[in-house]
Design a protein around this motif. Structure first.
Motif, short mmCIF file in Angstrom:
data_model
loop_
_atom_site.label_atom_id
_atom_site.label_comp_id
_atom_site.label_asym_id
_atom_site.label_seq_id
_atom_site.Cartn_x
_atom_site.Cartn_y
_atom_site.Cartn_z
N GLU A 139 0.84 -1.10 0.11
CA GLU A 139 -0.02 0.11 -0.03
C GLU A 139 0.91 1.13 0.02
O GLU A 139 0.55 2.30 -0.87
N ASN A 140 1.95 1.26 0.99
CA ASN A 140 2.83 2.53 0.85
C ASN A 140 3.61 2.78 -0.18
O ASN A 140 4.06 3.90 -0.48
N HIS A 141 3.92 1.61 -1.16
CA HIS A 141 4.49 1.89 -2.15
C HIS A 141 3.68 1.87 -3.67
O HIS A 141 4.07 2.14 -4.65
N ALA A 142 2.38 1.94 -3.53
CA ALA A 142 1.43 1.96 -4.44
C ALA A 142 1.47 0.81 -5.60
O ALA A 142 1.44 1.23 -6.65
N TYR A 143 1.95 -0.01 -4.92
CA TYR A 143 2.12 -1.36 -5.97
C TYR A 143 0.73 -1.94 -6.31
O TYR A 143 -0.32 -1.78 -5.40
N THR A 144 0.75 -2.61 -7.30
CA THR A 144 -0.55 -3.26 -7.84
C THR A 144 -1.04 -4.21 -6.68
O THR A 144 -0.52 -4.75 -6.05
N ARG A 145 -2.50 -4.13 -6.57
CA ARG A 145 -3.35 -5.13 -5.40
C ARG A 145 -4.09 -5.81 -5.90
O ARG A 145 -4.88 -6.67 -5.10
N ASP A 146 -4.16 -6.12 -7.39
CA ASP A 146 -5.32 -7.00 -7.95
C ASP A 146 -4.60 -7.96 -8.84
O ASP A 146 -5.47 -8.46 -9.89
N ILE A 147 -3.47 -8.09 -8.82
CA ILE A 147 -2.81 -9.17 -9.99
C ILE A 147 -3.37 -10.44 -9.88
O ILE A 147 -3.94 -11.05 -10.84
N PHE A 148 -3.57 -11.10 -8.70
CA PHE A 148 -4.30 -12.21 -8.63
C PHE A 148 -5.74 -12.18 -9.09
O PHE A 148 -6.01 -12.91 -9.93
N SER A 149 -6.54 -11.37 -8.74
CA SER A 149 -8.06 -11.36 -9.00
C SER A 149 -8.09 -11.10 -10.65
O SER A 149 -9.15 -11.52 -11.13
N SER A 150 -7.57 -10.05 -10.82
CA SER A 150 -7.53 -9.82 -12.43
C SER A 150 -7.09 -11.02 -13.29
O SER A 150 -7.84 -11.27 -14.01
N LEU A 151 -6.06 -11.78 -13.20
CA LEU A 151 -5.67 -12.92 -13.88
C LEU A 151 -6.78 -13.94 -13.43
O LEU A 151 -7.18 -14.63 -14.50
N GLN A 152 -7.09 -14.18 -12.34
CA GLN A 152 -7.90 -15.27 -12.15
C GLN A 152 -9.43 -14.87 -12.94
O GLN A 152 -10.16 -15.91 -13.40
N SER A 153 -9.73 -13.65 -12.94
CA SER A 153 -11.05 -13.35 -13.67
C SER A 153 -10.83 -13.59 -15.21
O SER A 153 -11.79 -14.14 -15.80
N TYR A 154 -9.63 -13.29 -15.89
CA TYR A 154 -9.37 -13.40 -17.29
C TYR A 154 -9.44 -14.94 -17.45
O TYR A 154 -9.89 -15.36 -18.59
N CYS A 155 -8.83 -15.61 -16.66
CA CYS A 155 -8.55 -17.26 -16.81
C CYS A 155 -10.02 -17.85 -16.74
O CYS A 155 -10.36 -18.52 -17.67
N ARG A 156 -10.76 -17.32 -15.96
CA ARG A 156 -12.26 -17.74 -15.78
C ARG A 156 -13.18 -17.41 -16.93
O ARG A 156 -13.73 -18.52 -17.42
N ASP A 157 -13.03 -16.29 -17.44
CA ASP A 157 -13.71 -15.97 -18.71
C ASP A 157 -13.35 -16.72 -20.16
O ASP A 157 -14.14 -16.93 -20.75
N ARG A 158 -12.06 -17.35 -20.07
CA ARG A 158 -11.59 -17.89 -20.88
C ARG A 158 -11.35 -19.22 -20.66
O ARG A 158 -10.95 -20.36 -21.62
#
Length: 184
Positions: A139-158
Motif C-alpha cells: 500500500e505504501n509503495h502504491a504497488y498493484t493490489r489486484d494481480i491475482f483477482s484480475s488474472l483469475q477473472s481473465y482465466c475464468r472468462d477464457r
C-alpha cells in the motif's frame, strides 16, 4: 527453476518479460532444463536492454533482447515465437491496477505457458503479522493490489486453468512473490 522446468520440454523458447538486466533468465540459461531453448528477454528501458546484452555477452550466452511495456497498454517491440514459455518476475506490480489488456496481449503470443512470480496483495492475510506488514508495504509503495483477482477473472472468462503457489519467495520479506501459472 522448479516451476518453469516441467513446461520447458514443450516450449519453443524461454522468454522473460520485464527482465531488467537479465539476472533470472541468464541464470536459467545455463541450467540443463533450459540449455536447448532459444532465449528471449524483453525490458522496458533502453539502458536495461543494453545492460542485459552486455551481461549475456560477458557470459557467452546467446539471447535476443528487445523493449517491452507490460503496463496498461502492452507493447512488444520484439518477435516472440508461438509456443514460448513466458515468465515475469517482479515486473507487473508497478502499476496501480492490473490490466486485462496485459493478459490478452500475453495470450495473443500463443505461449505454451505463462508464469508470473509476482507479489499478490490479495493472497496476504491481514490477520497474519508478517503478511499484514507486507500488505502495508504494498500500500505504501502504491504497488498493484489486484494481480491475482484480475488474472483469475481473465482465466475464468477464457475457461483457462490458473494454478497458484502463494508467497513462495522473495529477497525482501515484505514483498514475497507468488507463482501464478496459466496457459491461454
Amino acid at each position: 527453476r522448479s516451476v518453469l522446468a516441467p513446461m520447458a520440454h514443450q516450449a519453443t523458447c524461454l522468454v522473460e518479460l520485464g527482465a531488467g538486466f537479465g539476472s533470472k533468465i541468464l541464470k536459467l540459461a545455463v541450467m540443463d532444463d533450459f540449455q536447448s531453448l532459444p532465449l528471449i528477454a524483453g525490458e522496458l528501458t533502453t539502458s536495461g536492454c543494453d545492460l542485459l546484452r552486455l551481461c549475456a555477452a560477458s557470459e557467452g550466452i546467446d539471447i535476443k533482447v528487445g523493449q517491452v511495456d507490460l503496463g496498461p497498454h502492452p507493447l512488444y517491440e520484439i518477435d516472440i515465437p508461438k509456443g514460448g514459455l513466458i515468465f515475469t518476475s517482479f515486473a507487473l506490480h508497478y502499476w496501480p491496477t492490473s490490466s486485462r489488456a496485459t493478459w490478452e496481449a500475453l495470450a495473443s503470443l500463443d505461449p505454451t505457458g505463462v508464469v508470473h512470480f509476482e507479489p499478490c496483495y490479495e493472497l496476504l492475510s491481514p490477520e497474519h503479522p508478517l503478511e499484514s506488514a507486507s500488505r502495508s508495504y504494498i500500500e505504501n509503495h502504491a504497488y498493484t493490489r489486484d494481480i491475482f483477482s484480475s488474472l483469475q477473472s481473465y482465466c475464468r472468462d477464457r475457461h483457462g486453468a490458473l494454478t497458484i503457489a502463494p508467497n513462495v519467495f522473495g529477497e525482501n520479506p515484505l514483498l514475497p512473490a507468488s507463482a501464478l501459472v496459466w496457459a491461454p
